[in-house]
Design a protein around this motif. Structure first.
Motif, mmCIF file in Angstrom:
data_model
loop_
_atom_site.group_PDB
_atom_site.id
_atom_site.type_symbol
_atom_site.label_atom_id
_atom_site.label_comp_id
_atom_site.label_asym_id
_atom_site.label_seq_id
_atom_site.Cartn_x
_atom_site.Cartn_y
_atom_site.Cartn_z
ATOM 1 N N VAL A 498 -24.282 62.013 -56.893
ATOM 2 C CA VAL A 498 -23.849 60.763 -56.240
ATOM 3 C C VAL A 498 -23.024 61.099 -54.992
ATOM 4 O O VAL A 498 -23.241 60.549 -53.913
ATOM 5 N N ARG A 499 -22.092 62.031 -55.137
ATOM 6 C CA ARG A 499 -21.228 62.413 -54.010
ATOM 7 C C ARG A 499 -22.047 62.967 -52.849
ATOM 8 O O ARG A 499 -21.772 62.700 -51.685
ATOM 9 N N LEU A 500 -23.108 63.730 -53.176
ATOM 10 C CA LEU A 500 -23.937 64.318 -52.115
ATOM 11 C C LEU A 500 -25.007 63.346 -51.603
ATOM 12 O O LEU A 500 -25.788 63.686 -50.726
ATOM 13 N N GLN A 501 -25.036 62.156 -52.212
ATOM 14 C CA GLN A 501 -25.987 61.101 -51.809
ATOM 15 C C GLN A 501 -27.436 61.584 -51.881
ATOM 16 O O GLN A 501 -28.212 61.420 -50.946
ATOM 17 N N LEU A 502 -27.773 62.176 -53.012
ATOM 18 C CA LEU A 502 -29.125 62.710 -53.180
ATOM 19 C C LEU A 502 -29.982 61.734 -53.990
ATOM 20 O O LEU A 502 -29.615 61.374 -55.111
ATOM 21 N N PRO A 503 -31.134 61.329 -53.455
ATOM 22 C CA PRO A 503 -31.951 60.327 -54.152
ATOM 23 C C PRO A 503 -32.856 60.905 -55.237
ATOM 24 O O PRO A 503 -34.030 60.538 -55.334
ATOM 25 N N ILE A 504 -32.317 61.813 -56.040
ATOM 26 C CA ILE A 504 -33.133 62.389 -57.118
ATOM 27 C C ILE A 504 -33.431 61.308 -58.171
ATOM 28 O O ILE A 504 -32.663 60.358 -58.317
ATOM 29 N N ILE A 505 -34.537 61.487 -58.860
ATOM 30 C CA ILE A 505 -34.875 60.572 -59.958
ATOM 31 C C ILE A 505 -34.801 61.379 -61.253
ATOM 32 O O ILE A 505 -35.382 62.467 -61.344
ATOM 33 N N VAL A 506 -34.074 60.849 -62.237
ATOM 34 C CA VAL A 506 -33.997 61.534 -63.539
ATOM 35 C C VAL A 506 -34.627 60.626 -64.588
ATOM 36 O O VAL A 506 -34.206 59.475 -64.743
ATOM 37 N N ILE A 507 -35.636 61.123 -65.270
ATOM 38 C CA ILE A 507 -36.267 60.327 -66.338
ATOM 39 C C ILE A 507 -35.832 60.906 -67.678
ATOM 40 O O ILE A 507 -36.084 62.087 -67.971
ATOM 41 N N VAL A 508 -35.140 60.097 -68.466
ATOM 42 C CA VAL A 508 -34.617 60.570 -69.753
ATOM 43 C C VAL A 508 -35.558 60.091 -70.861
ATOM 44 O O VAL A 508 -35.731 58.886 -71.068
ATOM 45 N N ASP A 537 -25.551 53.820 -73.532
ATOM 46 C CA ASP A 537 -26.415 52.978 -72.708
ATOM 47 C C ASP A 537 -26.593 53.726 -71.371
ATOM 48 O O ASP A 537 -25.675 53.796 -70.555
ATOM 49 N N PHE A 538 -27.755 54.314 -71.189
ATOM 50 C CA PHE A 538 -27.933 55.208 -70.032
ATOM 51 C C PHE A 538 -27.821 54.473 -68.695
ATOM 52 O O PHE A 538 -27.332 55.044 -67.714
ATOM 53 N N ALA A 539 -28.294 53.217 -68.649
ATOM 54 C CA ALA A 539 -28.202 52.478 -67.379
ATOM 55 C C ALA A 539 -26.735 52.279 -67.006
ATOM 56 O O ALA A 539 -26.327 52.520 -65.868
ATOM 57 N N LYS A 540 -25.943 51.863 -68.002
ATOM 58 C CA LYS A 540 -24.511 51.635 -67.723
ATOM 59 C C LYS A 540 -23.810 52.949 -67.387
ATOM 60 O O LYS A 540 -22.938 53.001 -66.519
ATOM 61 N N LEU A 541 -24.189 53.991 -68.103
ATOM 62 C CA LEU A 541 -23.588 55.304 -67.849
ATOM 63 C C LEU A 541 -23.848 55.716 -66.396
ATOM 64 O O LEU A 541 -22.949 56.138 -65.670
ATOM 65 N N ALA A 542 -25.123 55.558 -65.971
ATOM 66 C CA ALA A 542 -25.488 55.913 -64.591
ATOM 67 C C ALA A 542 -24.680 55.085 -63.608
ATOM 68 O O ALA A 542 -24.109 55.611 -62.634
ATOM 69 N N GLN A 543 -24.606 53.784 -63.875
ATOM 70 C CA GLN A 543 -23.892 52.889 -62.949
ATOM 71 C C GLN A 543 -22.415 53.259 -62.860
ATOM 72 O O GLN A 543 -21.803 53.176 -61.798
ATOM 73 N N SER A 544 -21.849 53.688 -63.982
ATOM 74 C CA SER A 544 -20.419 54.046 -63.953
ATOM 75 C C SER A 544 -20.166 55.266 -63.065
ATOM 76 O O SER A 544 -19.067 55.484 -62.587
#
Ligand SMILES: Cc1ncc(C[n+]2csc(CCOP(=O)(O)OP(=O)(O)O)c2C)c(N)n1
Length: 594
Positions: A498-508, A537-544
């Motif tokens: 997030v800090r490096l602003q990298l648009p990686i996609i992670v599929i869990v 909750d992975f979506a919430k975790l990501a958003q946090s």
């Protein structure tokens, strides 16, 4: 420049001596702090990034990095830094560099360093050390780090005086990149980092070119291929490091010899090639092993035994083997090469092809290579053709099929990802049952576009690896695929992304289970134990973390979410999706129909 033996030094003329003295003055005019010199040496090696986490004892180095053109990538756990360096090494074929403090920082590096070393990825791990006059006794965070790194590196050294830094750094890079590539470690004590030197960095020498293969061996190899009834090429990871893909593709196009690849060699031969039987590596459970069993000659090119034991394909020791690699063959009862060629892989393949063409021309004027083989191979070729057709059909059936049941079938998930990406985008697998599905089902068309850690096989690799890949390949889409177990092993690096602003996609891939282990337990003991867990909750975790997060709730929604994720240009996207692992047992036999 003239080179003379030291004992002949007095033979220089007075003029030569004066010249040398002047040069010596120029070479030594800049007195530098050792930590600055160390970083200048890394610059001379072409280092772009250092992945790391500082400690008090690395502060001199950190300040030196601040004054250099090398970018420091701050991570949240040293294991993440080591995986990033590992991945940077794999994808660029340049040495990836990671940095830690002493003691606990160094111990945290080890899993990633071991992973790089066993997967033949060039990595330099740097750790700080306490003051040299404290090393002999009990002191804060002091431990024998050099010994700890012994079994997981090709070479390691503790820097004990500033003047030797240029040689030590050059040596570390040389050894790391030399075949077979791997990890090296340097320890930099705090007091040495503060000392001074007037020695200049050593300029990186030209890439070492390998000599041509021995002519007689090439002749013997081509004779053996011509006389074989059913040759098969086994493509290994060395072909990626050795940039041998085009050479091999040309060889295969012209000779019609069929091929298979290991997990780490995906993409060397395109899965579109009509004579490619795709990926093998699951003990005795790959469909292409039927072809392997039929082969009387295996041409193993850049093959690492660490990835896939030869016992799985040569258990009855009934095959001839031509070994082609940068280094001589590893000793293994089930891998006794009939011909062993240790030379540049690309040159060797070209040379064997050239020899076959010459022989073909002798036998029939139009250089039809198929005619240079001594046996009519039609019947066996038909078998290989049938196997290719079956393997492709099974994969295609998931691609085109309309099974939208949820939780999603692993094959369906993989095919959605394949369809969403361009041929040169990069998928990085973590370790678990998902890895086997990706290895088997993910169509790969170019080297280094499907990365599977398959030597040391450490979970937690794919998120940090995706970060390093996105830095090295900013214009490609980078997708990390991991299990819900592996994802949480290095979740802290989401903050880095997030800090490096990298648009990686992670599929869990979610199954609330260490899926691969329960599969093996059930296969052997009929039940599983201590593998189940709960997920956040992975979506919430990501958003946090400041990332985008999606919990997919139906199979038809998944490709739509993938399209949204692809639009991100500066924010990581986490997609969690429930996976139906109920048929994972088909990974363990040779029939992976759903
Ligand atoms: C660091 C580490 N610890 C343990 C293992 C052993 N291991 C191999 S696969 C696996 C389970 C992986 O589970 P998950 O990440 O959920 O993926 P899945 O198998 O469910 O696809 C484990 C525990 C390992 N390879 N690496």
């Amino acid at each position: 420049m003239k080179v003379r033996r030291a004992d002949k030094a007095n033979e220089y003329s007075p003029l030569e001596k004066e010249e040398q003295f002047q040069k010596h003055l120029i070479d030594r005019e800049v007195v530098m702090k050792a930590s600055d010199l160390f970083i200048r040496c890394l610059e001379a090696e072409g280092v772009e990034y250092i992945f790391g986490l500082p400690g008090e004892e690395t502060n001199d180095l950190i300040m030196s990095i601040l004054n250099s053109k090398i970018k420091f990538i701050l991570v949240r756990h040293e294991q993440g830094a080591a995986f990033m360096a590992d991945m940077y090494g794999r994808i660029t074929q340049k040495v990836g560099v990671c940095l830690s403090t002493l003691g606990p920082g160094a111990t945290n590096l080890t899993t990633g360093v071991a992973n790089a070393n066993m997967d033949r990825s060039p990595v330099l791990a740097i750790s700080a050390q306490t003051h040299t006059n404290l090393l002999h006794k009990e002191s804060h965070q002091n431990m024998d780090v050099i010994t700890m790194f012994k079994p997981i590196t090709k070479w390691r050294w503790s820097i004990r005086n500033a003047d030797s830094i240029p040689e030590i750094v050059r040596r570390a890079f040389k050894i790391s990149i030399e075949e077979k590539a791997g990890a090296v470690h340097l320890e930099f004590p705090q007091d040495i980092a503060k000392s001074k030197s007037d020695i200049k960095p050593i300029t990186k020498s030209q890439e070492v070119l390998r000599s041509m293969p021995y002519k007689d061996l090439i002749k013997s190899a081509s004779k053996m291929i011509m006389e074989s009834k059913m040759p098969l090429i086994l493509v290994g990871n060395g072909c990626i490091r050795g940039k041998a893909s085009l050479h091999l593709r040309d060889f295969i196009d012209k000779t019609g010899v069929y091929s298979v690849n290991t997990f780490m060699a995906k993409g060397v031969i395109s899965d579109k090639s009509e004579t490619h039987l795709r990926t093998i590596g699951i003990k005795e459970a790959d469909h292409a092993l039927i072809a392997m069993n039929q082969a009387d000659l295996v041409i193993a090119v850049g093959y690492d035994l660490v990835e896939y034991s030869p016992k799985n394909w040569n258990g009855s020791l009934n095959k001839k083997i031509i070994h082609v690699d940068f280094t001589p063959a590893e000793v293994d009862t089930y891998y006794p090469p009939t011909i062993e060629i240790a030379a540049d892989i690309g040159y060797t393949i070209d040379a064997i092809l050239h020899e076959l063409e010459k022989e073909g021309e002798k036998k029939n004027k139009n250089a039809n290579l198929n005619k240079c083989f001594s046996y009519d191979r039609k019947e066996r070729l038909d078998l290989f053709k049938r196997i290719r057709k079956e393997v492709v059909q099974r994969i295609e059936s998931f691609n085109n099929g309309d099974d939208l049941s949820y939780p999603i079938k692993p094959q369906k998930l993989v095919s959605f990802v394949r369809n969403a990406l361009d041929e040169n985008d990069i998928v990085i697998s973590d370790v678990g049952a998902h890895k086997l599905w990706i290895a088997k089902v993910y169509n790969t068309y170019a080297p280094n576009t499907c990365i599977i850690p398959n030597g040391f096989c450490s979970m937690g690799f794919s998120l940090p690896a995706a970060i390093a890949t996105q830095l090295a390949k900013p214009s490609q889409k980078i997708v990390s695929m991991c299990g819900d177990g592996g994802f949480l092993m290095n979740i802290q690096e989401l903050e880095t992304a997030v800090r490096l602003q990298l648009p990686i996609i992670v599929i869990v891939w979610c199954d609330s289970d260490f899926g691969m282990i329960s599969l093996k337990q059930i296969d052997e003991f009929g039940k599983s134990a201590f593998t189940k867990f709960n997920n956040p909750d992975f979506a919430k975790l990501a958003q946090s973390f400041g990332a985008l997060g999606y919990n997919v709730e139906s199979t038809s929604e998944f490709p739509k979410v993938l399209e949204i994720a692809k639009e991100s240009t500066s924010i990581p996207v986490i997609i969690s999706i429930d996976v139906d692992y109920s048929r994972n047992h088909i990974l363990l036999d040779d029939d992976f129909r759903a």
